[in-house]
Design an enzyme around this catalytic site. Structure first.
Site, short mmCIF file in Angstrom:
data_model
loop_
_atom_site.label_atom_id
_atom_site.label_comp_id
_atom_site.label_asym_id
_atom_site.label_seq_id
_atom_site.Cartn_x
_atom_site.Cartn_y
_atom_site.Cartn_z
N HIS A 53 11.22 -5.27 26.72
CA HIS A 53 9.84 -4.77 26.71
C HIS A 53 9.57 -4.02 25.42
O HIS A 53 10.49 -3.72 24.66
CB HIS A 53 9.53 -3.94 27.95
CG HIS A 53 10.24 -2.63 28.04
ND1 HIS A 53 11.60 -2.52 28.19
CD2 HIS A 53 9.77 -1.35 27.99
CE1 HIS A 53 11.94 -1.24 28.24
NE2 HIS A 53 10.86 -0.51 28.11
N HIS A 55 8.67 -1.07 24.34
CA HIS A 55 8.85 0.35 23.99
C HIS A 55 9.83 0.53 22.81
O HIS A 55 10.87 -0.13 22.77
CB HIS A 55 9.34 1.13 25.21
CG HIS A 55 8.25 1.37 26.22
ND1 HIS A 55 8.49 1.66 27.54
CD2 HIS A 55 6.89 1.36 26.07
CE1 HIS A 55 7.33 1.81 28.17
NE2 HIS A 55 6.35 1.63 27.31
N ASP A 57 12.06 2.63 21.98
CA ASP A 57 13.48 2.94 22.22
C ASP A 57 14.27 1.70 22.67
O ASP A 57 15.48 1.78 22.86
CB ASP A 57 13.64 4.10 23.21
CG ASP A 57 13.06 3.80 24.59
OD1 ASP A 57 11.96 3.21 24.67
OD2 ASP A 57 13.71 4.16 25.60
N HIS A 58 13.60 0.57 22.80
CA HIS A 58 14.28 -0.70 23.14
C HIS A 58 14.19 -1.73 22.02
O HIS A 58 14.94 -2.71 22.04
CB HIS A 58 13.69 -1.29 24.42
CG HIS A 58 13.99 -0.45 25.63
ND1 HIS A 58 14.91 -0.80 26.58
CD2 HIS A 58 13.52 0.77 25.99
CE1 HIS A 58 14.99 0.15 27.50
NE2 HIS A 58 14.15 1.11 27.17
N HIS A 111 6.75 -1.29 34.89
CA HIS A 111 6.98 -0.27 33.85
C HIS A 111 6.04 -0.55 32.68
O HIS A 111 5.36 0.34 32.19
CB HIS A 111 8.44 -0.33 33.44
CG HIS A 111 8.82 0.60 32.33
ND1 HIS A 111 8.85 1.96 32.49
CD2 HIS A 111 9.19 0.36 31.05
CE1 HIS A 111 9.22 2.52 31.34
NE2 HIS A 111 9.43 1.57 30.45
N ASP A 128 13.88 -1.26 31.60
CA ASP A 128 13.46 -0.06 32.32
C ASP A 128 12.78 -0.40 33.65
O ASP A 128 11.91 0.34 34.12
CB ASP A 128 12.50 0.78 31.46
CG ASP A 128 13.22 1.42 30.28
OD1 ASP A 128 14.45 1.33 30.20
OD2 ASP A 128 12.53 2.02 29.43
N HIS A 166 18.90 2.75 30.55
CA HIS A 166 19.14 4.19 30.37
C HIS A 166 20.24 4.70 31.28
O HIS A 166 20.47 4.17 32.37
CB HIS A 166 17.86 5.00 30.67
CG HIS A 166 16.77 4.84 29.66
ND1 HIS A 166 16.65 5.67 28.56
CD2 HIS A 166 15.76 3.95 29.57
CE1 HIS A 166 15.59 5.30 27.85
NE2 HIS A 166 15.03 4.25 28.44
ZN LIG Z 1 10.47 1.63 28.54
#
Ligand SMILES: [Zn+2]
Length: 253
Positions: A53, A55, A57-58, A111, A128, A166
């Site tokens: 996805h 985001h 941080d990914h 999410h 996530d 995570h």
């Molecule tokens: Zn995320």
């Protein structure tokens, strides 16, 4: 196939998969440096990047990895990520020659609206959407969408090893214990995770069977959750799930 969670950023995992011939892929590189380090240490050649996805941080490390290693980047159909070379959607099949691996793509909105998961090689890369003993926050999707996504993941074989985005397991365990204090499988998993974390080890991957036994978000139809839901005034499984997710959002354990 070897499966290695690479800790990144604050509490992310970048998943590294490699065979015995030095061929590797990574899932959700939120930064490039831990990937480069692992490739060098293990003498691996990066062959593909998979994204779940949009985001940062990914995905933030994906562009640099693509440029440096000249690899394809697979990911959701989402204009917010511009480094994806092959966009994938629900039920697409992804066959890689090196490392030799086959994945099926599942659309799992909730999410985010374009979130996808990869299932194959006995593994689930769910970003996530599903966490050990928890699930992702609803940033874009509705509770009904997220519940349908989790239902699809929960229907996979019990020995599927779940690779989440995570390390949230211990915090999730505290909330799960509030909801289902008498769940012995949850208590056993919590003890296992506490020991792993105390030793500096990841709590992941975890089997789907273990999650179905202990994760309240996969136990929405259990007697305990139905009882919990009725105390919150929830009348059906979607409102029960919505109540559970918002109780988790408010929980300060
Ligand atoms: Zn995320």
């Amino acid at each position: 196939m070897h499966v290695v969670p690479l800790p990144a950023l604050a509490d992310n995992y970048i998943w590294l998969l490699h065979d015995d011939h030095g061929q590797a892929l990574v899932v959700d590189p939120g930064e490039a440096a831990p990937v480069e380090r692992a490739l060098a240490e293990r003498q691996l050649r990066l062959r593909a990047v998979l994204l779940t996805h949009h985001h940062p941080d990914h995905v933030a490390g994906a562009a640099a990895l693509r440029t440096r290693h000249a690899v394809p980047v697979y990911g959701p159909q989402d204009q917010r990520v511009d480094c994806i070379s092959t966009p994938l959607g629900d039920c697409d099949e992804l066959s890689l020659e090196a490392p030799q691996a086959h994945f099926r793509v599942l659309a799992v909105p909730g999410h985010t609206l374009t979130h996808i998961a990869y299932v194959g090689e006995g593994l689930l890369f769910c970003g996530d959407t599903l966490f050990s003993l928890g699930c992702g926050r609803l940033f874009e999707g509705t509770p009904a969408q997220m519940l349908a996504s989790l239902d699809r993941l929960a229907a996979l074989p019990g020995d599927t090893r779940v690779c989440c985005g995570h390390e949230y397991t211990l915090a999730n365990a505290r909330f799960a214990a509030e909801v289902e204090p008498a769940n012995e499988a949850l208590q056993a998993r919590t003890r296992e995770v506490a020991a792993l974390r105390a030793a500096g080890e990841p709590s992941l991957p975890v089997t789907l069977a273990s999650e179905r036994a202990g994760n309240p978000f996969l136990r929405i139809d259990s007697r305990a959750l139905i009882e919990w839901g009725s105390q919150q005034g929830a009348t059906d499984r979607v409102t029960r799930f919505a109540a559970l997710r918002s109780a988790k959002d408010r929980f300060r354990g």
